[in-house]
Design a protein around this motif. Structure first.
Motif, PDB file in Angstrom:
ATOM      1  N   ILE A  37       0.735  -1.132  -0.076  1.00  0.00           N
ATOM      2  CA  ILE A  37       0.008  -0.115  -0.063  1.00  0.00           C
ATOM      3  C   ILE A  37       0.898   1.200  -0.133  1.00  0.00           C
ATOM      4  O   ILE A  37       0.548   2.258  -0.859  1.00  0.00           O
ATOM      5  N   GLU A  38       2.038   1.373   0.913  1.00  0.00           N
ATOM      6  CA  GLU A  38       2.815   2.205   0.979  1.00  0.00           C
ATOM      7  C   GLU A  38       3.490   2.690  -0.577  1.00  0.00           C
ATOM      8  O   GLU A  38       3.627   3.886  -0.890  1.00  0.00           O
ATOM      9  N   VAL A  39       3.913   1.502  -1.068  1.00  0.00           N
ATOM     10  CA  VAL A  39       4.564   1.840  -2.472  1.00  0.00           C
ATOM     11  C   VAL A  39       3.526   2.304  -3.479  1.00  0.00           C
ATOM     12  O   VAL A  39       3.942   3.571  -4.095  1.00  0.00           O
ATOM     13  N   GLN A  40       2.184   2.000  -3.441  1.00  0.00           N
ATOM     14  CA  GLN A  40       1.344   2.755  -4.307  1.00  0.00           C
ATOM     15  C   GLN A  40       1.031   4.089  -3.986  1.00  0.00           C
ATOM     16  O   GLN A  40       0.860   4.960  -4.736  1.00  0.00           O
ATOM     17  N   LEU A  41       0.863   4.351  -2.548  1.00  0.00           N
ATOM     18  CA  LEU A  41       0.548   5.428  -2.166  1.00  0.00           C
ATOM     19  C   LEU A  41       1.860   6.475  -2.519  1.00  0.00           C
ATOM     20  O   LEU A  41       1.429   7.812  -2.770  1.00  0.00           O
ATOM     21  N   LYS A  42       3.032   6.280  -2.347  1.00  0.00           N
ATOM     22  CA  LYS A  42       3.931   6.940  -2.798  1.00  0.00           C
ATOM     23  C   LYS A  42       4.166   7.220  -4.069  1.00  0.00           C
ATOM     24  O   LYS A  42       4.430   8.362  -4.593  1.00  0.00           O
ATOM     25  N   ARG A  43       3.811   6.218  -4.980  1.00  0.00           N
ATOM     26  CA  ARG A  43       3.481   6.454  -6.435  1.00  0.00           C
ATOM     27  C   ARG A  43       2.580   7.650  -6.549  1.00  0.00           C
ATOM     28  O   ARG A  43       2.728   8.517  -7.589  1.00  0.00           O
ATOM     29  N   ARG A  44       1.253   7.315  -6.059  1.00  0.00           N
ATOM     30  CA  ARG A  44       0.272   8.533  -6.351  1.00  0.00           C
ATOM     31  C   ARG A  44       0.808   9.781  -5.749  1.00  0.00           C
ATOM     32  O   ARG A  44       0.714  10.811  -6.694  1.00  0.00           O
ATOM     33  N   SER A  45       1.395   9.849  -4.748  1.00  0.00           N
ATOM     34  CA  SER A  45       1.834  11.304  -4.238  1.00  0.00           C
ATOM     35  C   SER A  45       2.756  11.756  -5.179  1.00  0.00           C
ATOM     36  O   SER A  45       3.019  12.755  -5.420  1.00  0.00           O
ATOM     37  N   SER A  46       3.673  10.980  -5.821  1.00  0.00           N
ATOM     38  CA  SER A  46       4.689  11.510  -6.644  1.00  0.00           C
ATOM     39  C   SER A  46       4.029  12.236  -8.123  1.00  0.00           C
ATOM     40  O   SER A  46       4.470  12.708  -9.018  1.00  0.00           O
ATOM     41  N   LEU A  47       2.919  11.500  -8.523  1.00  0.00           N
ATOM     42  CA  LEU A  47       2.268  11.775  -9.567  1.00  0.00           C
ATOM     43  C   LEU A  47       1.164  13.177  -9.364  1.00  0.00           C
ATOM     44  O   LEU A  47       0.981  13.895 -10.468  1.00  0.00           O
ATOM     45  N   ILE A  48       0.903  13.354  -8.158  1.00  0.00           N
ATOM     46  CA  ILE A  48       0.257  14.769  -7.838  1.00  0.00           C
ATOM     47  C   ILE A  48       0.871  15.942  -8.354  1.00  0.00           C
ATOM     48  O   ILE A  48       0.005  16.816  -9.043  1.00  0.00           O
ATOM     49  N   PRO A  49       2.085  16.200  -8.173  1.00  0.00           N
ATOM     50  CA  PRO A  49       2.628  17.677  -8.544  1.00  0.00           C
ATOM     51  C   PRO A  49       2.724  17.993  -9.949  1.00  0.00           C
ATOM     52  O   PRO A  49       2.447  18.859 -10.436  1.00  0.00           O
ATOM     53  N   ARG A  93      -8.855  10.767   2.371  1.00  0.00           N
ATOM     54  CA  ARG A  93      -9.241  11.921   1.937  1.00  0.00           C
ATOM     55  C   ARG A  93      -8.424  12.461   0.877  1.00  0.00           C
ATOM     56  O   ARG A  93      -9.212  13.328  -0.217  1.00  0.00           O
ATOM     57  N   LEU A  94      -7.428  12.270   0.559  1.00  0.00           N
ATOM     58  CA  LEU A  94      -6.623  12.346  -0.554  1.00  0.00           C
ATOM     59  C   LEU A  94      -7.121  11.862  -2.021  1.00  0.00           C
ATOM     60  O   LEU A  94      -7.355  12.432  -2.860  1.00  0.00           O
ATOM     61  N   GLY A  95      -7.546  10.494  -1.878  1.00  0.00           N
ATOM     62  CA  GLY A  95      -7.981  10.111  -3.060  1.00  0.00           C
ATOM     63  C   GLY A  95      -9.191  10.586  -3.358  1.00  0.00           C
ATOM     64  O   GLY A  95      -9.840  10.747  -4.582  1.00  0.00           O
ATOM     65  N   ASP A 126      -4.673   4.470 -13.021  1.00  0.00           N
ATOM     66  CA  ASP A 126      -3.939   3.259 -12.608  1.00  0.00           C
ATOM     67  C   ASP A 126      -3.529   2.947 -11.157  1.00  0.00           C
ATOM     68  O   ASP A 126      -3.773   1.880 -10.634  1.00  0.00           O
ATOM     69  N   CYS A 127      -2.881   4.183 -10.832  1.00  0.00           N
ATOM     70  CA  CYS A 127      -2.566   4.319  -9.637  1.00  0.00           C
ATOM     71  C   CYS A 127      -3.591   3.712  -8.475  1.00  0.00           C
ATOM     72  O   CYS A 127      -3.478   3.128  -7.471  1.00  0.00           O
ATOM     73  N   GLU A 128      -4.738   4.568  -8.472  1.00  0.00           N
ATOM     74  CA  GLU A 128      -5.815   4.420  -7.740  1.00  0.00           C
ATOM     75  C   GLU A 128      -6.340   3.003  -7.857  1.00  0.00           C
ATOM     76  O   GLU A 128      -6.757   2.371  -6.716  1.00  0.00           O
ATOM     77  N   GLN A 129      -6.326   2.410  -8.867  1.00  0.00           N
ATOM     78  CA  GLN A 129      -6.681   0.891  -9.078  1.00  0.00           C
ATOM     79  C   GLN A 129      -5.699  -0.195  -8.325  1.00  0.00           C
ATOM     80  O   GLN A 129      -6.228  -1.016  -7.557  1.00  0.00           O
ATOM     81  N   HIS A 130      -4.322   0.322  -8.389  1.00  0.00           N
ATOM     82  CA  HIS A 130      -3.380  -0.390  -7.648  1.00  0.00           C
ATOM     83  C   HIS A 130      -3.461  -0.468  -6.068  1.00  0.00           C
ATOM     84  O   HIS A 130      -3.599  -1.217  -5.376  1.00  0.00           O
ATOM     85  N   ILE A 131      -3.846   0.753  -5.684  1.00  0.00           N
ATOM     86  CA  ILE A 131      -4.069   1.162  -4.344  1.00  0.00           C
ATOM     87  C   ILE A 131      -5.290   0.251  -3.761  1.00  0.00           C
ATOM     88  O   ILE A 131      -5.368  -0.413  -2.537  1.00  0.00           O
ATOM     89  N   GLN A 132      -6.370   0.354  -4.649  1.00  0.00           N
ATOM     90  CA  GLN A 132      -7.592  -0.557  -4.130  1.00  0.00           C
ATOM     91  C   GLN A 132      -7.201  -1.939  -4.119  1.00  0.00           C
ATOM     92  O   GLN A 132      -7.509  -2.508  -3.181  1.00  0.00           O
ATOM     93  N   MET A 133      -6.422  -2.385  -4.977  1.00  0.00           N
ATOM     94  CA  MET A 133      -6.140  -3.958  -4.970  1.00  0.00           C
ATOM     95  C   MET A 133      -5.282  -4.128  -3.858  1.00  0.00           C
ATOM     96  O   MET A 133      -5.399  -5.221  -3.035  1.00  0.00           O
ATOM     97  N   ALA A 134      -4.235  -3.142  -3.399  1.00  0.00           N
ATOM     98  CA  ALA A 134      -3.425  -3.316  -2.321  1.00  0.00           C
ATOM     99  C   ALA A 134      -4.110  -3.456  -1.044  1.00  0.00           C
ATOM    100  O   ALA A 134      -3.794  -3.961   0.023  1.00  0.00           O
ATOM    101  N   ARG A 135      -5.321  -2.429  -1.039  1.00  0.00           N
ATOM    102  CA  ARG A 135      -5.942  -2.351   0.102  1.00  0.00           C
ATOM    103  C   ARG A 135      -6.763  -3.527   0.474  1.00  0.00           C
ATOM    104  O   ARG A 135      -6.810  -4.138   1.606  1.00  0.00           O
ATOM    105  N   ARG A 136      -7.380  -4.064  -0.780  1.00  0.00           N
ATOM    106  CA  ARG A 136      -8.199  -5.465  -0.598  1.00  0.00           C
ATOM    107  C   ARG A 136      -7.053  -6.647   0.019  1.00  0.00           C
ATOM    108  O   ARG A 136      -7.413  -7.311   0.927  1.00  0.00           O
ATOM    109  N   TYR A 137      -5.818  -6.562  -0.478  1.00  0.00           N
ATOM    110  CA  TYR A 137      -4.749  -7.741  -0.059  1.00  0.00           C
ATOM    111  C   TYR A 137      -4.618  -7.353   1.100  1.00  0.00           C
ATOM    112  O   TYR A 137      -4.481  -8.502   1.985  1.00  0.00           O
TER     113      TYR A 137
END
Length: 184
Positions: A37-49, A93-95, A126-137
């Motif tokens: 989850i942290e890997v995907q959240l970091k990926r999302r965080s780097s895409l925001i700027p 909240r960020l999502g 794509d990142c949001e979908q990966h986060i969702q899958m990681a949360r389910r796992y």
């Protein structure tokens, strides 16, 4: 009868070792799932700027939304390493804020046609979908650990060895699970 005297404690010891190893395995799976989850959240965080900068170039009157996304991203990054419950609330909240931003931007045809914006939007989707899958796992791993920690006879070994139930990754507000409203 003496063989029973020696065999029964040995069987109990082997059962306790097997249960302990299952608890350790599941605890490690929860940790690995949280890391995913942290890997995907970091990926999302780097895409925001880059997304914010791309959007900023096209329109200035959505400034409040952009500031909110930036503020929520900073809050989420500040919670790196924090407890999973606190981090999950900030990331939820960020999502939600990102989804609202994308819905608001649908009314800008020239922005929608921009290749960079489209690539960023696809990457975030794509990142949001990966986060969702990681949360389910993660929640599945938490469920497996919690079942062992709370059910007999493994709860006896868990209590003796200090295993605790893990927190599920949940939404702090049920409205965050809803699709954003389209405003045209």
């Amino acid at each position: 009868m003496t063989w029973l005297f020696y065999t029964l404690p040995l069987l109990l010891l082997l059962a306790a070792i097997w249960i302990y190893n299952r608890l350790v395995f599941n605890r490690q799976r929860v940790a690995e799932a949280w890391s995913g989850i942290e890997v995907q959240l970091k990926r999302r965080s780097s895409l925001i700027p880059p997304l914010v900068e791309c959007v900023r170039q096209y329109q200035q009157h959505e400034q409040d939304t952009l500031l909110q996304v930036t503020r929520l991203r900073e809050q989420a990054e500040a919670l790196q390493g924090a407890a999973s419950a606190a981090r999950s609330q900030a990331e939820s909240r960020l999502g939600q804020s990102l989804r609202q931003l994308c819905v608001r931007l649908e009314s800008y045809p020239q922005l929608q046609a921009d290749r960079h914006y489209l690539e960023l939007q696809q990457a975030i989707s794509d990142c949001e979908q990966h986060i969702q899958m990681a949360r389910r796992y993660y929640n599945g791993a938490v469920r497996a650990l919690n079942v062992l920690v709370e059910s007999l006879p493994s709860n006896l070994v868990a209590r003796l060895c200090g295993f605790q139930v893990a927190a599920y990754f949940t939404l702090d507000d049920a409205s965050q699970g809803e699709s954003p409203r389209l405003e045209f």
